[in-house]
Design a protein around this motif. Structure first.
Motif, PDB file in Angstrom:
ATOM      1  N   ILE A 136       0.812  -1.230   0.034  1.00 54.76           N
ATOM      2  CA  ILE A 136       0.104   0.094   0.045  1.00 54.76           C
ATOM      3  C   ILE A 136       0.966   1.115   0.141  1.00 54.76           C
ATOM      4  CG2 ILE A 136      -1.793   1.253   1.426  1.00 54.76           C
ATOM      5  CD1 ILE A 136      -2.725  -1.388   2.170  1.00 54.76           C
ATOM      6  N   ARG A 137       1.894   1.082   0.714  1.00 52.01           N
ATOM      7  CA  ARG A 137       3.000   2.368   0.988  1.00 52.01           C
ATOM      8  C   ARG A 137       3.303   2.782  -0.470  1.00 52.01           C
ATOM      9  NH1 ARG A 137       7.573   4.047  -0.795  1.00 52.01           N
ATOM     10  NH2 ARG A 137       8.260   5.535   0.283  1.00 52.01           N
ATOM     11  N   ASN A 138       4.078   1.572  -0.979  1.00 51.98           N
ATOM     12  CA  ASN A 138       4.771   1.642  -2.497  1.00 51.98           C
ATOM     13  C   ASN A 138       3.661   2.389  -3.309  1.00 51.98           C
ATOM     14  OD1 ASN A 138       7.109   0.967  -1.329  1.00 51.98           O
ATOM     15  ND2 ASN A 138       6.835  -1.137  -1.667  1.00 51.98           N
ATOM     16  N   TYR A 139       2.700   1.857  -3.606  1.00 52.57           N
ATOM     17  CA  TYR A 139       1.338   2.247  -4.206  1.00 52.57           C
ATOM     18  C   TYR A 139       1.006   3.744  -4.222  1.00 52.57           C
ATOM     19  CZ  TYR A 139      -1.730   0.366  -7.693  1.00 52.57           C
ATOM     20  OH  TYR A 139      -2.532  -0.079  -9.108  1.00 52.57           O
ATOM     21  N   LEU A 140       0.615   4.021  -2.985  1.00 46.42           N
ATOM     22  CA  LEU A 140       0.435   5.465  -2.637  1.00 46.42           C
ATOM     23  C   LEU A 140       1.567   6.245  -2.955  1.00 46.42           C
ATOM     24  CD1 LEU A 140      -1.910   4.830   0.290  1.00 46.42           C
ATOM     25  CD2 LEU A 140      -2.649   5.229  -2.060  1.00 46.42           C
ATOM     26  N   ALA A 141       2.615   6.152  -2.489  1.00 49.60           N
ATOM     27  CA  ALA A 141       3.827   6.970  -3.018  1.00 49.60           C
ATOM     28  C   ALA A 141       3.954   7.046  -4.394  1.00 49.60           C
ATOM     29  CB  ALA A 141       5.070   6.443  -2.218  1.00 49.60           C
ATOM     30  N   LYS A 142       3.810   5.877  -5.148  1.00 55.10           N
ATOM     31  CA  LYS A 142       4.184   6.001  -6.730  1.00 55.10           C
ATOM     32  C   LYS A 142       3.174   6.953  -7.085  1.00 55.10           C
ATOM     33  CE  LYS A 142       4.756   2.993 -10.645  1.00 55.10           C
ATOM     34  NZ  LYS A 142       4.770   1.769 -10.839  1.00 55.10           N
ATOM     35  N   TYR A 143       1.722   6.756  -6.726  1.00 57.54           N
ATOM     36  CA  TYR A 143       0.635   7.487  -7.446  1.00 57.54           C
ATOM     37  C   TYR A 143       0.020   8.714  -6.735  1.00 57.54           C
ATOM     38  CZ  TYR A 143       0.919   3.194 -10.245  1.00 57.54           C
ATOM     39  OH  TYR A 143       1.289   2.307 -10.916  1.00 57.54           O
ATOM     40  N   THR A 144       0.218   8.924  -5.654  1.00 54.96           N
ATOM     41  CA  THR A 144      -0.169  10.292  -4.983  1.00 54.96           C
ATOM     42  C   THR A 144       0.798  11.357  -4.864  1.00 54.96           C
ATOM     43  OG1 THR A 144       0.101   9.367  -2.753  1.00 54.96           O
ATOM     44  CG2 THR A 144      -1.900   8.901  -3.831  1.00 54.96           C
ATOM     45  N   LYS A 145       2.120  10.747  -4.893  1.00 57.55           N
ATOM     46  CA  LYS A 145       3.058  11.995  -4.605  1.00 57.55           C
ATOM     47  C   LYS A 145       3.766  12.160  -5.790  1.00 57.55           C
ATOM     48  CE  LYS A 145       2.166  12.261  -0.281  1.00 57.55           C
ATOM     49  NZ  LYS A 145       1.779  13.580   0.127  1.00 57.55           N
ATOM     50  N   SER A 146       3.566  11.617  -7.037  1.00 59.15           N
ATOM     51  CA  SER A 146       4.239  11.649  -8.305  1.00 59.15           C
ATOM     52  C   SER A 146       3.999  13.068  -8.756  1.00 59.15           C
ATOM     53  CB  SER A 146       3.699  10.642  -9.060  1.00 59.15           C
ATOM     54  OG  SER A 146       4.402  10.847 -10.582  1.00 59.15           O
ATOM     55  N   LYS A 147       4.904  13.678  -9.248  1.00 54.80           N
ATOM     56  CA  LYS A 147       4.848  14.845 -10.053  1.00 54.80           C
ATOM     57  C   LYS A 147       4.236  14.771 -11.511  1.00 54.80           C
ATOM     58  CE  LYS A 147       6.141  17.164  -6.394  1.00 54.80           C
ATOM     59  NZ  LYS A 147       5.148  17.783  -5.694  1.00 54.80           N
ATOM     60  N   LYS A 148       4.179  13.417 -11.851  1.00 51.47           N
ATOM     61  CA  LYS A 148       3.970  13.280 -13.129  1.00 51.47           C
ATOM     62  C   LYS A 148       2.309  13.812 -13.534  1.00 51.47           C
ATOM     63  CE  LYS A 148       6.889   9.484 -14.442  1.00 51.47           C
ATOM     64  NZ  LYS A 148       6.661   7.861 -14.803  1.00 51.47           N
ATOM     65  N   ARG A 149       2.140  14.463 -14.393  1.00 51.04           N
ATOM     66  CA  ARG A 149       0.609  14.909 -14.839  1.00 51.04           C
ATOM     67  C   ARG A 149      -0.284  13.901 -15.082  1.00 51.04           C
ATOM     68  NH1 ARG A 149      -1.902  19.601 -15.402  1.00 51.04           N
ATOM     69  NH2 ARG A 149      -3.483  19.842 -17.086  1.00 51.04           N
ATOM     70  N   THR A 150       0.305  12.859 -15.702  1.00 47.34           N
ATOM     71  CA  THR A 150      -0.824  11.717 -15.999  1.00 47.34           C
ATOM     72  C   THR A 150      -1.300  10.973 -14.720  1.00 47.34           C
ATOM     73  OG1 THR A 150       1.044  10.217 -16.455  1.00 47.34           O
ATOM     74  CG2 THR A 150       0.075  11.303 -18.170  1.00 47.34           C
ATOM     75  N   TYR A 151      -0.461  11.047 -13.660  1.00 48.05           N
ATOM     76  CA  TYR A 151      -0.663  10.361 -12.393  1.00 48.05           C
ATOM     77  C   TYR A 151      -1.547  11.272 -11.607  1.00 48.05           C
ATOM     78  CZ  TYR A 151       2.686   6.631 -13.292  1.00 48.05           C
ATOM     79  OH  TYR A 151       3.468   5.378 -13.831  1.00 48.05           O
ATOM     80  N   GLN A 152      -1.329  12.466 -11.581  1.00 48.08           N
ATOM     81  CA  GLN A 152      -2.016  13.673 -10.738  1.00 48.08           C
ATOM     82  C   GLN A 152      -3.339  13.394 -11.255  1.00 48.08           C
ATOM     83  OE1 GLN A 152      -0.089  17.144 -11.103  1.00 48.08           O
ATOM     84  NE2 GLN A 152       1.712  16.608  -9.704  1.00 48.08           N
ATOM     85  N   GLU A 153      -3.884  13.251 -12.697  1.00 45.77           N
ATOM     86  CA  GLU A 153      -5.067  13.278 -13.179  1.00 45.77           C
ATOM     87  C   GLU A 153      -5.734  11.984 -13.117  1.00 45.77           C
ATOM     88  OE1 GLU A 153      -6.820  16.126 -14.576  1.00 45.77           O
ATOM     89  OE2 GLU A 153      -4.847  17.085 -14.061  1.00 45.77           O
ATOM     90  N   GLY A 154      -5.056  10.855 -12.718  1.00 46.80           N
ATOM     91  CA  GLY A 154      -5.488   9.683 -12.663  1.00 46.80           C
ATOM     92  C   GLY A 154      -6.464   9.475 -11.444  1.00 46.80           C
ATOM     93  N   TYR A 155      -6.993   8.218 -11.321  1.00 48.48           N
ATOM     94  CA  TYR A 155      -7.823   7.961 -10.137  1.00 48.48           C
ATOM     95  C   TYR A 155      -7.214   6.609  -9.473  1.00 48.48           C
ATOM     96  CZ  TYR A 155     -11.328  10.688 -12.402  1.00 48.48           C
ATOM     97  OH  TYR A 155     -12.235  11.890 -12.805  1.00 48.48           O
ATOM     98  N   ILE A 156      -7.300   6.694  -7.986  1.00 51.35           N
ATOM     99  CA  ILE A 156      -7.169   5.782  -7.111  1.00 51.35           C
ATOM    100  C   ILE A 156      -8.672   4.974  -7.180  1.00 51.35           C
ATOM    101  CG2 ILE A 156      -6.807   4.888  -4.811  1.00 51.35           C
ATOM    102  CD1 ILE A 156      -5.195   7.360  -4.452  1.00 51.35           C
ATOM    103  N   ALA A 157      -8.480   3.583  -7.320  1.00 54.62           N
ATOM    104  CA  ALA A 157      -9.898   2.928  -7.542  1.00 54.62           C
ATOM    105  C   ALA A 157      -9.874   1.655  -6.513  1.00 54.62           C
ATOM    106  CB  ALA A 157      -9.931   2.696  -9.018  1.00 54.62           C
ATOM    107  N   VAL A 158     -10.736   1.552  -5.567  1.00 51.53           N
ATOM    108  CA  VAL A 158     -11.008   0.274  -4.764  1.00 51.53           C
ATOM    109  C   VAL A 158     -12.202  -0.379  -5.149  1.00 51.53           C
ATOM    110  CG1 VAL A 158     -10.940  -0.184  -2.366  1.00 51.53           C
ATOM    111  CG2 VAL A 158      -9.553   1.915  -2.965  1.00 51.53           C
ATOM    112  N   PHE A 159     -11.874  -1.589  -5.178  1.00 56.16           N
ATOM    113  CA  PHE A 159     -12.903  -2.688  -5.750  1.00 56.16           C
ATOM    114  C   PHE A 159     -13.126  -3.359  -4.344  1.00 56.16           C
ATOM    115  CE2 PHE A 159     -10.977  -1.428  -9.648  1.00 56.16           C
ATOM    116  CZ  PHE A 159     -12.114  -1.337 -10.595  1.00 56.16           C
ATOM    117  N   LYS A 160     -14.402  -3.708  -4.148  1.00 56.70           N
ATOM    118  CA  LYS A 160     -14.802  -4.546  -3.012  1.00 56.70           C
ATOM    119  C   LYS A 160     -14.627  -6.043  -3.496  1.00 56.70           C
ATOM    120  CE  LYS A 160     -18.287  -2.026  -0.058  1.00 56.70           C
ATOM    121  NZ  LYS A 160     -19.344  -1.991   0.381  1.00 56.70           N
TER     122      LYS A 160
END
Length: 176
Positions: A152-176
């Motif tokens: 979880i830490r690696n995933y969130l660090a990669k996609y929420t703290k990235s300066k890449k515009r494509t990642y900033q415009e992306g969505y975290i998705a959680v499926f039950k």
């Protein structure tokens, strides 16, 4: 309850539904299943938007042979003409629910609180491990929880703290 954490570069939204397309996801999802980690994770996703998932049937080509008829006097049949007909099915029914949050819109206070809880979980889990129980069955759940926390830490660090515009415009998705 199990959850799958995933990241999508974009979602096609239709009101309060998203159209599921596996190619929109960046990598394979992370399974979150250890009960203590699941509880922490459920508090984290409370601020996410809950939407429905619908699947869209893919567009496919159908080869069809059509006979052309003519109304001329000789009433000769012309050769079969092969045509490609493109059909697309309408949306299928609701397939499930998903929690989504745009990466750049993630509440920083919620993320920090979640990181604090994960850090506390790491400390408690590590303190339970000792040479006497390191190889025992009872410690398996602790190791599984630690593995999930690191993923979880690696995933969130990669996609929420990235300066890449494509990642900033992306969505975290959680499926039950």
């Amino acid at each position: 309850m199990n959850y799958n954490l995933n990241f999508s570069l974009e979602f096609k939204k239709d009101g309060s539904y998203i159209i599921y397309n596996p190619e929109d996801f960046v990598e394979k999802p992370i399974l979150i299943s250890v009960p203590d980690v699941v509880k922490l994770f459920e508090h984290f996703i409370e601020t996410f938007e809950e939407v429905g998932i619908v699947e869209q049937a893919s567009t496919r080509s159908i080869q069809s042979d059509k006979k052309k008829e003519t109304n001329n006097v000789s009433s000769q049949e012309q050769p079969f003409e092969q045509k490609s007909a493109t059909t697309s099915a309408s949306l299928k029914g609701l397939s499930g629910r998903v929690y989504i949050c745009k990466s750049k819109e993630l509440d920083e206070a919620v993320l920090n609180q979640f990181c604090t809880k994960l850090t506390e979980y790491l400390q408690v889990s590590c303190s339970k491990l000792a040479p006497e129980n390191f190889l025992s069955e009872e410690s398996s759940l602790s190791f599984s929880g630690l593995r999930e926390v690191f993923e979880i830490r690696n995933y969130l660090a990669k996609y929420t703290k990235s300066k890449k515009r494509t990642y900033q415009e992306g969505y975290i998705a959680v499926f039950k």
